[in-house]
Design a protein around this motif. Structure first.
Motif, short mmCIF file in Angstrom:
data_model
loop_
_atom_site.label_atom_id
_atom_site.label_comp_id
_atom_site.label_asym_id
_atom_site.label_seq_id
_atom_site.Cartn_x
_atom_site.Cartn_y
_atom_site.Cartn_z
N UNK A 1 3.88 0.49 2.88
CA UNK A 1 4.09 -0.57 1.97
C UNK A 1 2.90 -1.31 1.64
N UNK A 2 1.90 -1.61 2.25
CA UNK A 2 0.62 -2.05 1.98
C UNK A 2 -0.18 -1.10 1.03
N UNK B 1 1.06 -1.22 -2.29
CA UNK B 1 0.57 -2.38 -3.35
C UNK B 1 -0.76 -2.07 -3.24
N UNK B 2 -1.65 -1.66 -2.57
CA UNK B 2 -3.10 -1.39 -2.89
C UNK B 2 -3.20 -0.23 -3.85
N UNK B 3 -2.75 0.77 -3.93
CA UNK B 3 -2.82 1.93 -4.91
C UNK B 3 -2.71 1.14 -6.49
N UNK B 4 -1.70 0.40 -6.38
CA UNK B 4 -1.03 -0.18 -7.85
C UNK B 4 -2.11 -1.49 -7.97
N UNK C 1 2.30 -12.98 -3.75
CA UNK C 1 3.65 -12.38 -3.19
C UNK C 1 3.50 -11.16 -2.32
N UNK C 2 2.91 -10.04 -2.97
CA UNK C 2 2.61 -8.85 -1.93
C UNK C 2 2.32 -9.12 -0.80
N UNK D 1 6.97 -9.23 6.73
CA UNK D 1 7.23 -8.27 7.36
C UNK D 1 6.90 -7.97 8.89
N UNK D 2 5.50 -7.86 8.93
CA UNK D 2 4.76 -7.74 10.14
C UNK D 2 5.26 -8.66 11.21
#
Length: 467
Positions: A189-190, A193-196, A362-363, A370-371
Motif C-alpha cells: 500500500x505504501x 502511494x509512492x509510485x503515484x 491522508x495517505x 493501519x500499521x
C-alpha cells in the motif's frame, strides 16, 4: 549452578536469534525488499525450531513469561521517557487534528475488530457445531490493535479467571498474524502511494541503510548520552536501575492491594499481576513528573530510554512468536485465519477511507494507522518511513499525541471492560465495543467541521491585509 541456566539460556536464545534474523534479513534480497523486521525473521526461525523439536529442553511456555515482561518493560520505559516541548507554531500545523484522526481510526478499529472476531467465531460454532467461546475470536482486537503483550495479558485473565481455554495462546497467535498483516498489506500500500506521488514528501526514498538493515560507518547515528560517570555506575545500568525502581514499586503496590480487594471480582482482576503494565506505566508517569518537577532531567537521557524501549519490543516480538503452541494453532487454524483475513481487510479499508477524509496527509495517516492497528506504533512508524523517510511531515508528531489520546479515549474499554469481558453477556459486549465504533463514525463529520474551522481561522490570521 547448572539449574540456574534454564531461564538465562531462554533469554540468550532470543538474543542469538535476533542476531541470526537480522543478518539473514540483510543478506537475502527478498527479505530486504519486503522490509520485514529482523525480529519477525528471528521469531519465525525460533517458532519453527521449537515446533520441530530442534531446541531440546525448551518449549513455547518457556518464552511466554519473557514476552509478558518485555512488553511491560517497553511500556514502562516509554512512559519514563520525557516528551519534547512543542513549538509555539505547532498548533497551526494541524498536529492535534492529525492526532485525532489517527485516534479515531484506531478506536474505531478496536471496536470493529472485536465485533467481527466475536461474530465470526460464533458463526463458525453455528456452522460446524463446535463449542468454542466467541471471545476467542474477539481477542483478535487486542492482538491486532494492541499487540502481543496485551493479548497475552487479557487472554491469561480470561483463561485463569473465567475458564476460557487457550485464550492466551489464541491472543498471541492473533498478535503474531497482526505483525505479518501490517507488512504483507501495508508495504504494498505504501509503495502504491509512492509510485503515484500521493505522498506529501516527494523527496522520500528508501535509503540504503533502511533497506539493508545496518548503518554504514559514515551514517551511524548516536545512541544517547552518558549521564553518569562510569567510575560510579555505567549510564545504561543507571537507566535500567530506574526501571527497576519502578518495577519494585509496582510489585509492592499490587502485593499490598490484592488482599484488600480480594472479595471484589472486578477489583481483584484489575489489581492482579496480569495487569502489571497498567500500574507500571502509571508509576513511571508519576516518576517522570517528579523528575521534571524537581529538576532531575540532567540525570535521565531520553535517547537511552528509547533504546531500551526499542530493544524490549524486539525481544517481545521474538518471544511472542516462540510462545505459539503448534497444537493450538493447528486445531483452530481455520477460524483463526478466517478472522485474521476479515479483520485485516476491514481495518485496511477503514484506515484508507477515513484517512482520505483527513486532508492532504491522508495517505500517510492511512498507512500509519493501519500499521498501528495491526501490530504496534513501531509498525506504523516503519510504514510511515517509506512515505516520509526523513519524517519531515507532521505525522510523526501526530503519533506522539495519538499514543496519549488512545489511552485517554479508551480507558473504559481497555482498563475496565476488557479484563472482565467474559462476565458480560453477548449483547452487552457487542453493544460496548460496537458502540465505540459507531461513536467514532459519528465523530467523523464533527472532526471535519472542526478541522475546516481551524483552517479558516489560520488562513484569516495569515492573510495580509489589503492596503
Amino acid at each position: 549452578m547448572g539449574s540456574t541456566f534454564h531461564g538465562v539460556i531462554a533469554f540468550a536464545l532470543l538474543a542469538a536469534l535476533l542476531v541470526v534474523g537480522s543478518l539473514l534479513r540483510s543478506r537475502f534480497s527478498w527479505l530486504r525488499v519486503s522490509l520485514i523486521p529482523g525480529s519477525i525473521v528471528a521469531g519465525v526461525i525460533g517458532f519453527v525450531g521449537l515446533s520441530a523439536g530442534l531446541i531440546p529442553g525448551y518449549g513455547s511456555s518457556d518464552f511466554t513469561a519473557l514476552a509478558f515482561h518485555f512488553f511491560t518493560l517497553s511500556f514502562m520505559s516509554l512512559c519514563l521517557t520525557g516528551s519534547p516541548k512543542p513549538a509555539k507554531d505547532e498548533q497551526h500545523q494541524g498536529i492535534v487534528a492529525g492526532g485525532l484522526w489517527l485516534t479515531l481510526i484506531w478506536t474505531a478499529s478496536l471496536g470493529a475488530q472485536a465485533v467481527i472476531g466475536y461474530g465470526l467465531m460464533a458463526g463458525y460454532d453455528l456452522i460446524t457445531g463446535s463449542d468454542l467461546s466467541p471471545l476467542l475470536g474477539a481477542i483478535v482486537t487486542h492482538g491486532f490493535t494492541q499487540g502481543p503483550g496485551q493479548a497475552l495479558t487479557y487472554g491469561t485473565i480470561w483463561e485463569n479467571d473465567y475458564g476460557i481455554a487457550n485464550a492466551a495462546q489464541v491472543g498471541v497467535i492473533f498478535a503474531s498474524l497482526g505483525f505479518v498483516a501490517a507488512f504483507v498489506v501495508g508495504v504494498p500500500a505504501a509503495r502504491y502511494f509512492l509510485k503515484r506521488g500521493l505522498n506529501v514528501n516527494h523527496n522520500s526514498t528508501l535509503d540504503d541503510d533502511f533497506v539493508r538493515g545496518f548503518h554504514t560507518p559514515q551514517t551511524q547515528p548516536a545512541a544517547g548520552k552518558q549521564v553518569s560517570h562510569s567510575g560510579t555506575v555505567d549510564s545504561l545500568a543507571w537507566h535500567i536501575g530506574l526501571l527497576g525502581v519502578a518495577y519494585v514499586i509496582t510489585y509492592v503496590w499490587l502485593s499490598v492491594m490484592q488482599p484488600l480487594v480480594a472479595g471484589n471480582q472486578v477489583l481483584s482482576v484489575f489489581f492482579s499481576y496480569n495487569l502489571f503494565f497498567i500500574h507500571g506505566l502509571t508509576v513511571c508517569v508519576l516518576m517522570r513528573m517528579a523528575i521534571d518537577r524537581f529538576g532531575w532531567t540532567d540525570k535521565v537521557d531520553d535517547d537511552t530510554l528509547k533504546r531500551i524501549t526499542g530493544g524490549s519490543v524486539d525481544f517481545m516480538v521474538v518471544a511472542t512468536l516462540m510462545s505459539i503452541q503448534i497444537a493450538v494453532l493447528s486445531a483452530l487454524l481455520v477460524p483463526i485465519l478466517l478472522i485474521a483475513v476479515a479483520v485485516t481487510l476491514v481495518t485496511f479499508l477503514g484506515a484508507v477511507s477515513i484517512g482520505r477524509l483527513s486532508g492532504q496527509l491522508g495517505p500517510e495517516r492511512a498507512v500509519t494507522a493501519f500499521g498501528c492497528c495491526c501490530g504496534s506504533t513501531g509498525s506504523g512508524l516503519l510504514l510511515l518511513r517509506m512515505m516520509d523517510a526523513d519524517f519531515s511531515t507532521s505525522v510523526p508528531k501526530e503519533l506522539a499525541f495519538f499514543n496519549i489520546a488512545i489511552i485517554v479515549v479508551n480507558i473504559p474499554t481497555l482498563f475496565f471492560i476488557a479484563p472482565i469481558a467474559p462476565s458480560l453477556g453477548t449483547w452487552s459486549y457487542l453493544a460496548i465495543f460496537g458502540g465505540y465504533m459507531v461513536l467514532m463514525l459519528i465523530c467523523i463529520p464533527l472532526l471535519l467541521k472542526w478541522q475546516r474551522s481551524r483552517s479558516r481561522q489560520t488562513y484569516s490570521v495569515q492573510e495580509p491585509k489589503s492596503s
